[in-house]
Design an enzyme around this catalytic site. Structure first.
Site, PDB file in Angstrom:
ATOM      1  N   GLU A  91       0.809  -1.205   0.000  1.00 25.32           N
ATOM      2  CA  GLU A  91       0.000   0.000   0.000  1.00 25.32           C
ATOM      3  C   GLU A  91       0.850   1.267   0.000  1.00 25.32           C
ATOM      4  O   GLU A  91       1.953   1.282   0.537  1.00 25.32           O
ATOM      5  CB  GLU A  91      -0.920  -0.002   1.231  1.00 25.32           C
ATOM      6  CG  GLU A  91      -1.932  -1.124   1.136  1.00 25.32           C
ATOM      7  CD  GLU A  91      -2.837  -1.265   2.355  1.00 25.32           C
ATOM      8  OE1 GLU A  91      -4.008  -1.618   2.152  1.00 25.32           O
ATOM      9  OE2 GLU A  91      -2.395  -1.032   3.482  1.00 25.32           O
ATOM     10  N   CYS A 104       3.253   8.361   1.447  1.00 26.11           N
ATOM     11  CA  CYS A 104       3.834   7.367   2.346  1.00 26.11           C
ATOM     12  C   CYS A 104       4.026   6.093   1.516  1.00 26.11           C
ATOM     13  O   CYS A 104       3.074   5.555   0.959  1.00 26.11           O
ATOM     14  CB  CYS A 104       2.857   7.152   3.507  1.00 26.11           C
ATOM     15  SG  CYS A 104       3.390   5.917   4.680  1.00 26.11           S
ATOM     16  N   CYS A 111       6.974  -7.319   6.795  1.00 25.86           N
ATOM     17  CA  CYS A 111       8.148  -6.799   7.504  1.00 25.86           C
ATOM     18  C   CYS A 111       8.625  -7.875   8.457  1.00 25.86           C
ATOM     19  O   CYS A 111       7.806  -8.532   9.113  1.00 25.86           O
ATOM     20  CB  CYS A 111       7.812  -5.531   8.277  1.00 25.86           C
ATOM     21  SG  CYS A 111       9.253  -4.825   9.108  1.00 25.86           S
ATOM     22  N   CYS A 115       7.187  -5.711  14.983  1.00 28.16           N
ATOM     23  CA  CYS A 115       6.815  -4.890  16.140  1.00 28.16           C
ATOM     24  C   CYS A 115       5.398  -5.256  16.590  1.00 28.16           C
ATOM     25  O   CYS A 115       4.519  -5.504  15.771  1.00 28.16           O
ATOM     26  CB  CYS A 115       6.884  -3.410  15.790  1.00 28.16           C
ATOM     27  SG  CYS A 115       8.539  -2.900  15.313  1.00 28.16           S
ATOM     28  N   CYS A 118       2.253  -3.164  15.304  1.00 29.58           N
ATOM     29  CA  CYS A 118       2.195  -2.823  13.876  1.00 29.58           C
ATOM     30  C   CYS A 118       1.517  -3.922  13.081  1.00 29.58           C
ATOM     31  O   CYS A 118       1.887  -5.088  13.168  1.00 29.58           O
ATOM     32  CB  CYS A 118       3.607  -2.572  13.358  1.00 29.58           C
ATOM     33  SG  CYS A 118       3.676  -2.350  11.577  1.00 29.58           S
ATOM     34  N   GLU A 166      10.525  -2.418   6.527  1.00 34.22           N
ATOM     35  CA  GLU A 166      11.636  -1.714   7.159  1.00 34.22           C
ATOM     36  C   GLU A 166      12.612  -1.329   6.038  1.00 34.22           C
ATOM     37  O   GLU A 166      13.345  -2.182   5.520  1.00 34.22           O
ATOM     38  CB  GLU A 166      12.303  -2.635   8.195  1.00 34.22           C
ATOM     39  CG  GLU A 166      13.632  -2.163   8.737  1.00 34.22           C
ATOM     40  CD  GLU A 166      13.646  -0.706   9.184  1.00 34.22           C
ATOM     41  OE1 GLU A 166      12.849  -0.322  10.050  1.00 34.22           O
ATOM     42  OE2 GLU A 166      14.474   0.068   8.643  1.00 34.22           O
ATOM     43  N   SER A 197      12.220   6.225   7.538  1.00 35.59           N
ATOM     44  CA  SER A 197      11.871   5.883   8.919  1.00 35.59           C
ATOM     45  C   SER A 197      12.392   4.487   9.199  1.00 35.59           C
ATOM     46  O   SER A 197      12.187   3.563   8.410  1.00 35.59           O
ATOM     47  CB  SER A 197      10.344   5.919   9.074  1.00 35.59           C
ATOM     48  OG  SER A 197       9.967   5.499  10.369  1.00 35.59           O
ATOM     49  N   SER A 219      12.147   5.074  14.947  1.00 35.30           N
ATOM     50  CA  SER A 219      10.989   4.605  15.712  1.00 35.30           C
ATOM     51  C   SER A 219      11.462   4.111  17.068  1.00 35.30           C
ATOM     52  O   SER A 219      12.031   3.034  17.176  1.00 35.30           O
ATOM     53  CB  SER A 219      10.292   3.489  14.937  1.00 35.30           C
ATOM     54  OG  SER A 219       9.768   4.017  13.740  1.00 35.30           O
ATOM     55  N   LEU A 220      11.232   4.913  18.071  1.00 33.04           N
ATOM     56  CA  LEU A 220      11.787   4.629  19.400  1.00 33.04           C
ATOM     57  C   LEU A 220      10.819   3.804  20.263  1.00 33.04           C
ATOM     58  O   LEU A 220      11.132   2.714  20.677  1.00 33.04           O
ATOM     59  CB  LEU A 220      12.115   5.964  20.079  1.00 33.04           C
ATOM     60  CG  LEU A 220      13.248   5.962  21.077  1.00 33.04           C
ATOM     61  CD1 LEU A 220      14.533   5.462  20.456  1.00 33.04           C
ATOM     62  CD2 LEU A 220      13.451   7.381  21.618  1.00 33.04           C
ATOM     63  N   HIS A 221       9.691   4.384  20.570  1.00 29.56           N
ATOM     64  CA  HIS A 221       8.574   3.686  21.234  1.00 29.56           C
ATOM     65  C   HIS A 221       8.776   3.285  22.687  1.00 29.56           C
ATOM     66  O   HIS A 221       7.820   2.839  23.329  1.00 29.56           O
ATOM     67  CB  HIS A 221       8.132   2.441  20.455  1.00 29.56           C
ATOM     68  CG  HIS A 221       7.877   2.706  19.010  1.00 29.56           C
ATOM     69  ND1 HIS A 221       7.053   3.716  18.574  1.00 29.56           N
ATOM     70  CD2 HIS A 221       8.360   2.107  17.889  1.00 29.56           C
ATOM     71  CE1 HIS A 221       7.028   3.704  17.257  1.00 29.56           C
ATOM     72  NE2 HIS A 221       7.812   2.758  16.819  1.00 29.56           N
ATOM     73  N   ASN A 301      -2.777   3.303  16.441  1.00 30.27           N
ATOM     74  CA  ASN A 301      -3.934   2.995  15.601  1.00 30.27           C
ATOM     75  C   ASN A 301      -4.242   1.518  15.717  1.00 30.27           C
ATOM     76  O   ASN A 301      -3.461   0.690  15.267  1.00 30.27           O
ATOM     77  CB  ASN A 301      -3.648   3.370  14.140  1.00 30.27           C
ATOM     78  CG  ASN A 301      -3.499   4.866  13.990  1.00 30.27           C
ATOM     79  OD1 ASN A 301      -4.365   5.634  14.397  1.00 30.27           O
ATOM     80  ND2 ASN A 301      -2.376   5.291  13.441  1.00 30.27           N
ATOM     81  N   CYS A 344      -0.994   5.381  10.275  1.00 28.73           N
ATOM     82  CA  CYS A 344       0.267   4.713  10.594  1.00 28.73           C
ATOM     83  C   CYS A 344       0.013   3.331  11.171  1.00 28.73           C
ATOM     84  O   CYS A 344      -0.794   3.188  12.086  1.00 28.73           O
ATOM     85  CB  CYS A 344       1.038   5.471  11.661  1.00 28.73           C
ATOM     86  SG  CYS A 344       1.449   7.108  11.209  1.00 28.73           S
TER      87      CYS A 344
HETATM   88  N1  SAH Z   1       9.587   0.152   9.447  1.00 34.66           N
HETATM   89  C1  SAH Z   1       9.757   1.538   9.604  1.00 34.66           C
HETATM   90  C2  SAH Z   1       8.810   2.360   8.778  1.00 34.66           C
HETATM   91  C3  SAH Z   1       7.384   1.919   8.684  1.00 34.66           C
HETATM   92  S1  SAH Z   1       6.379   2.104  10.085  1.00 34.66           S
HETATM   93  C4  SAH Z   1       9.656   1.937  11.056  1.00 34.66           C
HETATM   94  O1  SAH Z   1       9.241   1.130  11.873  1.00 34.66           O
HETATM   95  O2  SAH Z   1      10.047   3.053  11.367  1.00 34.66           O
HETATM   96  C5  SAH Z   1       6.076   3.855  10.173  1.00 34.66           C
HETATM   97  C6  SAH Z   1       5.750   4.352  11.559  1.00 34.66           C
HETATM   98  O3  SAH Z   1       4.451   3.916  11.992  1.00 34.66           O
HETATM   99  C7  SAH Z   1       6.735   3.840  12.591  1.00 34.66           C
HETATM  100  O4  SAH Z   1       7.132   4.839  13.471  1.00 34.66           O
HETATM  101  C8  SAH Z   1       5.907   2.819  13.297  1.00 34.66           C
HETATM  102  O5  SAH Z   1       6.410   2.561  14.555  1.00 34.66           O
HETATM  103  C9  SAH Z   1       4.544   3.446  13.304  1.00 34.66           C
HETATM  104  N2  SAH Z   1       3.490   2.488  13.593  1.00 34.66           N
HETATM  105  C10 SAH Z   1       3.471   1.163  13.331  1.00 34.66           C
HETATM  106  N3  SAH Z   1       2.319   0.610  13.744  1.00 34.66           N
HETATM  107  C11 SAH Z   1       1.581   1.590  14.289  1.00 34.66           C
HETATM  108  C12 SAH Z   1       0.264   1.645  14.859  1.00 34.66           C
HETATM  109  N4  SAH Z   1      -0.504   0.577  14.926  1.00 34.66           N
HETATM  110  N5  SAH Z   1      -0.176   2.832  15.295  1.00 34.66           N
HETATM  111  C13 SAH Z   1       0.582   3.948  15.188  1.00 34.66           C
HETATM  112  N6  SAH Z   1       1.816   3.952  14.646  1.00 34.66           N
HETATM  113  C14 SAH Z   1       2.324   2.789  14.200  1.00 34.66           C
HETATM  114 FE1  SF4 Z   2       8.261  -3.317  10.509  1.00 33.76          FE
HETATM  115 FE2  SF4 Z   2       8.153  -0.696  11.056  1.00 33.76          FE
HETATM  116 FE3  SF4 Z   2       6.011  -2.273  11.410  1.00 33.76          FE
HETATM  117 FE4  SF4 Z   2       8.098  -2.505  13.030  1.00 33.76          FE
HETATM  118  S1  SF4 Z   2       6.769  -0.707  12.818  1.00 33.76           S
HETATM  119  S2  SF4 Z   2       6.980  -4.198  12.092  1.00 33.76           S
HETATM  120  S3  SF4 Z   2       9.774  -2.129  11.630  1.00 33.76           S
HETATM  121  S4  SF4 Z   2       6.973  -1.797   9.479  1.00 33.76           S
END
Ligand code: SAH
Ligand code: SF4
Length: 385
Positions: A91, A104, A111, A115, A118, A166, A197, A219-221, A301, A344
């Site tokens: 997408e 985007c 991936c 995470c 995600c 990623e 990112s 992406s720290l989290h 989300n 996201c």
């Molecule tokens: N793999 C890369 C880029 C894609 S994700 C990365 O992780 O940075 C893009 C952004 O969306 C990242 O910061 C990711 O952590 C965030 N993201 C992933 N799942 C999400 C969700 N369910 N709600 C909000 N942000 C999310």
């Molecule tokens: Fe992959 Fe980024 Fe999603 Fe983590 S947040 S699973 S690195 S796409």
């Protein structure tokens, strides 16, 4: 199969033209027809040398990705689902704003990082996209939007590699794609308007600084390794200290003088005042001098099977206020396109998982229990209950 011209940056195209006995300026013309004008058929490229125009169809084509679906959100966000073959689809999302248009873009089908929060991560991993498949998302979106609004002006002003995948685990395909975006004969985007990112692939951050230093979002989290190990499994390989060191080393090459840290706000998991304080200490204290940065909070989300909840608005606001009060510029990301699952982390496409991550993560989400959310500690324990 014939070559896909979307696979080439300008240097690559010049090499291809040289093999066909043509000079570099022919490659520039070809590149401009493709990326500036959105033309895919060689017979329409009227100022191209006739010999080249006639020979190209036998060796090359501009291979766009078939569009399986398009959804338009009430807020104007548009999501396209592209077929990348073998049952995989990815997408891309266009987000219009007053002063910019952001696309985007996805870098992988699925991936492998996995995470917890995600949707793409839950699907597992199928394969890397090619350069041509990454570029095709921009090529299609830009020219479809121009045709629609009847303009020849540029519409997409920013690209964020924040779709599925990623990007730094698909480095070889990513870099030529970035070059196409930056090239004046391509999309002419400045380095500060193209953002990669990453979840923190440390060695590739170093290479990106040398090869193509665009804006970087990390992406720290989580403010500590124990929690980040759970949320972003790649942290076990590249823990926070190493990651923040790599951020500091990236900065001299970066188009901006700060790194953006993304932080997905998960109710009761990483969103308490204590987490905010820990994050402040981490970012200000690192290496004795701190990391020049901005923080972008992303309200989680939700998607089915995550087993997680979005932090309440007040918690997100309080977290942002605490960081801002400590001098760390912090913004809250506006959720766009969530009525079409384009926000996201909601991008799921269609992925033929080769890693069984989907099963694994679904099982864990079920097993997860937040066993204690006290004012100062939240612990996430796997495998309980
Ligand atoms: N793999 C890369 C880029 C894609 S994700 C990365 O992780 O940075 C893009 C952004 O969306 C990242 O910061 C990711 O952590 C965030 N993201 C992933 N799942 C999400 C969700 N369910 N709600 C909000 N942000 C999310
Ligand atoms: Fe992959 Fe980024 Fe999603 Fe983590 S947040 S699973 S690195 S796409």
């Amino acid at each position: 199969m014939t070559a896909n011209l979307l696979d080439f940056d300008l240097e690559g195209l010049a090499a291809l033209c040289a093999r066909l006995g043509h000079q570099r300026f022919r490659a520039v013309q070809l590149f401009r027809w493709i990326h500036h004008k959105g033309v895919a058929r060689f017979e329409e490229m009227t100022d191209l040398a006739r010999d080249l125009r006639e020979r190209l169809p036998a060796v090359a084509q501009v291979r766009a990705l078939p569009v399986l679906a398009e959804q338009v959100s009430t807020d104007g966000t548009i999501k396209w689902l592209f077929d990348v073959g073998d049952g995989n689809a990815v997408e891309a999302v266009y987000i219009p704003e007053d002063d910019r248009g952001t696309l985007c873009v996805s870098s992988q089908a699925g991936c492998a990082v996995g995470c917890r929060f995600c949707s793409t991560g839950h699907q597992g991993f199928s394969r890397n996209l090619t350069t041509g498949e990454i570029v095709a998302q921009l090529w299609y979106a830009e020219h479809a939007l121009r045709r629609r609004s009847g303009t020849s002006e540029r519409i997409i002003s920013n690209v964020v590699m924040m779709g599925m995948g990623e990007p730094l685990q698909n480095y070889a395909a990513l870099v030529p794609a970035l070059r196409v975006m930056l090239d004046d004969h391509g999309y002419g985007l400045s380095r500060r308007r193209v953002t990669v990112s990453t979840s923190g692939v440390v060695p590739m951050m170093e290479r990106l600084a040398q090869d193509c230093p665009v804006a970087l979002a990390v992406s720290l989290h989580a403010p500590n390794d124990a929690l980040r190990d759970h949320l972003v499994p790649l942290n076990r390989k590249y823990p926070l200290r190493e990651l923040l060191d790599a951020c500091v080393r990236y900065l001299p090459a970066a188009p901006r003088d700060f790194i953006t840290f993304e932080y997905c706000m998960l109710d009761g998991i990483n969103d308490t005042p204590a987490h905010a304080d820990e994050l402040i200490a981490l970012l200000r204290g690192h290496g004795g001098r701190g990391v020049p940065c901005k923080v972008n909070l992303i309200p989680f989300n939700p998607f089915p099977a995550s087993g997680l909840r979005r932090s309440p608005r007040a918690a997100v606001k309080a977290f942002a206020d605490r960081l801002n009060a400590a001098g760390i510029v912090t913004t809250i990301r506006k959720t766009r396109g969530d009525d079409i699952d384009a926000a996201c982390g909601q991008l799921a496409g269609d992925v033929r998982d080769r890693t069984r991550a989907s099963e694994r993560l679904a099982r864990r989400a079920h097993d997860w229990q937040v066993v204690a959310v006290r004012p100062h500690v939240s612990r996430v324990v796997e495998g309980v209950g």
